[in-house]
Scaffold this active site. Structure first.
Site, short mmCIF file in Angstrom:
data_model
loop_
_atom_site.label_atom_id
_atom_site.label_comp_id
_atom_site.label_asym_id
_atom_site.label_seq_id
_atom_site.Cartn_x
_atom_site.Cartn_y
_atom_site.Cartn_z
N LYS A 1 39.33 42.82 46.52
CA LYS A 1 38.78 43.95 45.78
C LYS A 1 38.71 43.57 44.30
O LYS A 1 39.35 42.62 43.86
CB LYS A 1 39.70 45.17 45.91
N GLN B 1 35.57 36.36 33.34
CA GLN B 1 36.44 37.01 34.33
C GLN B 1 36.68 36.13 35.54
O GLN B 1 37.61 36.38 36.31
CB GLN B 1 35.84 38.37 34.75
N GLU C 1 38.54 46.45 35.58
CA GLU C 1 38.90 47.63 34.78
C GLU C 1 40.30 48.16 35.14
O GLU C 1 41.06 48.52 34.23
CB GLU C 1 37.86 48.73 34.97
#
Lengths: 324, 158
Positions: free
Chosen positions: A279, A48, A283
Site C-alpha cells: 500500500k 519517493q 502522505e
C-alpha cells in the site's frame, strides 16, 4: 523549567484519488531484442522511490533479475498515463498496473516458448525459461529472437475501487485501501522560553507489504520531519492573502539538529488487492506527527493547544493564561 | 569587467567576469558545472554549498571576484578515476538520497566536516550539516551515511 511528556498519535488514511474519481494507471511491459525487460509508465519519480519499486514489482512478477529491468518513465511521448505522483497512489495503483502488464508479458513469453520447445509445462525462473518435465531451457534472448526480432509488448491497466459517498447517508466506498499508523514522541518543553524539543520518537507504519524496506524508512523519516515542522515551526503567516513568512529566515523548517532519532517499526499486513500486498504511505507518514507532539506537550505542561504551529510565543501565552 | 584566476576541482580557470557576478553563477553559467544548486539564493538553505580553501561557503553569498586565487571544490570534483568518493558511496549505500536537490551541498558539508573531524559523533554530524536544509529525507539516513563514510575513509587510510 524543563518538563518532559509523552504523546501518541494514530491515523487512518485513504489513499488514491477517492470519492468516485476515476483512478487509473497504465503500464506497458516489453521484452526487447536483447532479452531485457522494459517497463513504460507515466509515473513520476520525485525521490519517493517509485522508479525503484516499480522495477522490483516487474522483476518479481516475471521472475527475472531486477538488473535486466529498465523503467522508462515520465516521457509522455512514449509512456502511457499512470496518473499523478499524488494521493500516495503510485505504489498501489501503478504497482498493480505494472504487475498486470508483467504477468501478461510472462504469459506471452511462455506461449512463444511452448512453440519452440514443443512442451506444455514451462515456467520462468530467475530469467530462464525451464521445462517442468525435461531439462530443456531457453533464454529470454531466444524468445526475443524467435518472435521475429520484434518486441513483445503487453499492456496493463489498473483502476482503483472507489465510489462516491452518498451525500444523504455518508455511506459508500470512497477510498481503497486505507493505511494506518501510530506514532509516539517524547518532548521536552522549556517553560521559560516556550521552546519544544523532540527528544525521541517511535513510528509504526502499516505498509501492507514493504516492497523496499529502506525506502519505507526514508519515507517515515521524511514524513516525520514535515509533521514536526507543521506542528511547531512552519507558519506562512497569511495577511490579507499575502504570505508574510516567505523566506527561510522566518518560515522555519526543521534542520538536522531538530530531528530526533526515530525507531521505525514497519507493520506488514498484506493488502489483498495490492501489488504483492503493498500500500502507499507517502502522505500517511506525515500525519500522525503533529497530534503526537501536541499530546506530548499537553502531557508535559498540561496545556491543550488547538492551533498549529505551536510556536514559543503561542505556548508561553497559553502557559501564562493557565496561571491566570 | 575583472579578470580572475580560480582553481576549481584541480583545474585552473582564467575568466573575465562582471564584478556583480555571484560565485554560484560563475560555477553554473560560466563553467557549466550544474551540480551546484541554487535553492533560496540568500544563504539560508545550503543547496549551493561549495568548499573554498577548505571552508564551506554558500556560493550564492560569495561574489565571483572574491574567489580570485582561491581553490574551490564542487560536487563534480568529488569523484576521481577510481570512481565515486567514499562519502558519495555511503550516501548511495544508506539510501540517503530522495529528490536529491540538497545532496551536492550535503556531501560537501560532510567532506568539510570529515576533513577536520574524521570520527564525528552523531551530534557533531548534525551540527555539521545544520546549514543544509532538506525537505524529503528527515536527515536521519544522511547522518547514517556520514557515519558510514567516516568508516569507509578510515578503512582507506589503513
Amino acid at each position: 523549567m524543563k518538563k518532559r511528556g509523552f504523546g501518541y498519535g494514530c491515523i487512518f488514511y485513504g489513499t488514491g484519488y477517492g470519492n468516485g474519481f476515476p483512478d487509473i494507471s497504465r503500464s506497458i511491459a516489453e521484452l526487447d531484442t536483447k532479452g531485457h525487460i522494459n517497463i513504460y509508465v507515466g509515473a513520476t519519480e520525485v525521490g519517493q522511490g517509485a522508479k525503484t519499486i516499480l522495477g522490483q514489482i516487474a522483476a518479481e512478477a516475471l521472475d527475472v533479475p531486477v538488473e535486466i529491468v529498465t523503467l522508462i518513465h515520465e516521457d509522455t511521448s512514449i509512456t502511457p498515463d499512470a496518473g499523478t505522483a499524488a494521493a500516495s497512489r503510485q505504489t498501489y495503483n501503478t504497482g498493480n498496473a505494472v504487475k498486470i502488464s508483467a504477468e501478461e508479458l510472462k504469459k506471452e513469453i511462455i506461449v512463444v516458448a511452448k512453440g519452440l520447445l514443443n512442451e506444455d509445462h514451462l515456467e520462468i525462473s530467475n530469467g530462464v525459461i525451464r521445462s517442468n518435465t525435461s531439462d530443456k531451457t531457453l533464454t529470454l534472448k531466444d524468445i526475443a529472437e524467435a518472435s521475429g526480432g520484434g518486441f513483445l509488448r503487453k499492456d496493463g491497466i489498473f483502476q482503483a475501487n472507489t465510489t462516491e459517498m452518498d451525500p444523504e447517508t455518508g455511506q459508500g466506498n470512497p477510498y481503497w485501501p486505507y493505511t494506518i499508523n501510530a506514532y509516539a514522541v517524547e518532548v521536552e518543553v522549556d517553560t521559560t522560553t516556550g521552546i519544544v524539543d523532540i527528544i525521541r520518537a517511535a513510528c509504526s507504519q502499516d505498509v501492507g507489504r514493504a516492497i523496499n524496506p529502506s525506502l519505507v524508512e526514508g519515507q517515515i523519516d521524511g514524513g516525520f520531519a514535515m509533521g514536526l515542522g507543521y506542528a511547531i515551526f512552519e507558519d506562512i503567516n497569511l495577511d490579507k492573502g499575502r504570505i508574510k513568512h516567505n523566506r527561510f529566515t522566518n518560515y522555519l523548517i526543521p534542520t538536522a539538529l531538530d530531528m530526533p532519532e526515530i525507531e521505525k517499526i514497519i507493520v506488514e499486513d498484506p493488502e489483498s488487492t495490492g501489488p504483492f500486498g503493498a500500500k502507499g504511505i507517502g502522505e500517511p507518514v506525515m500525519i500522525a506527527a503533529a497530534p503526537a507532539i501536541l499530546n506530548a506537550i499537553y502531557d508535559a505542561v498540561g496545556v491543550r493547544l488547538t492551533e498549529i504551529p505551536v510556536t514559543p510565543e503561542k505556548l508561553l501565552k497559553a502557559l501564562k493564561k493557565r496561571e491566570g | 569587467m575583472k579578470t580572475i584566476n580560480v582553481k576549481i576541482n584541480g583545474e585552473n580557470y582564467t575568466r573575465e567576469i562582471n564584478e556583480d557576478m555571484r560565485l554560484l553563477d560563475f560555477i553554473r553559467d560560466e563553467l557549466k558545472l550544474y551540480g551546484t544548486k541554487e535553492g533560496c539564493g540568500e544563504g539560508e538553505c545550503g543547496a549551493c554549498t561549495v568548499i573554498m580553501d577548505g571552508v564551506t561557503v554558500n556560493s550564492c553569498m560569495v561574489m565571483a571576484f572574491q574567489a580570485n586565487n582561491k581553490e574551490i571544490l564542487t560536487i563534480e570534483g568529488m569523484e576521481d578515476e577510481k570512481g565515486l568518493h567514499p562519502i558519495q558511496q555511503a550516501f548511495l549505500d544508506e539510501g540517503a538520497v530522495q529528490c536529491g536537490f540538497c545532496i551536492p551541498g550535503m556531501v560537501l558539508s560532510a567532506k568539510a566536516l570529515l576533513d577536520k573531524n574524521p570520527k564525528p559523533s552523531r551530534k557533531e554530524i548534525k551540527e555539521g550539516i545544520s546549514g543544509n536544509l532538506c525537505r524529503c529525507t528527515g536527515y536521519n539516513k544522511i547522518v547514517d551515511s556520514i557515519e558510514k563514510a567516516s568508516q569507509y575513509l578510515e578503512g582507506e587510510d589503513q
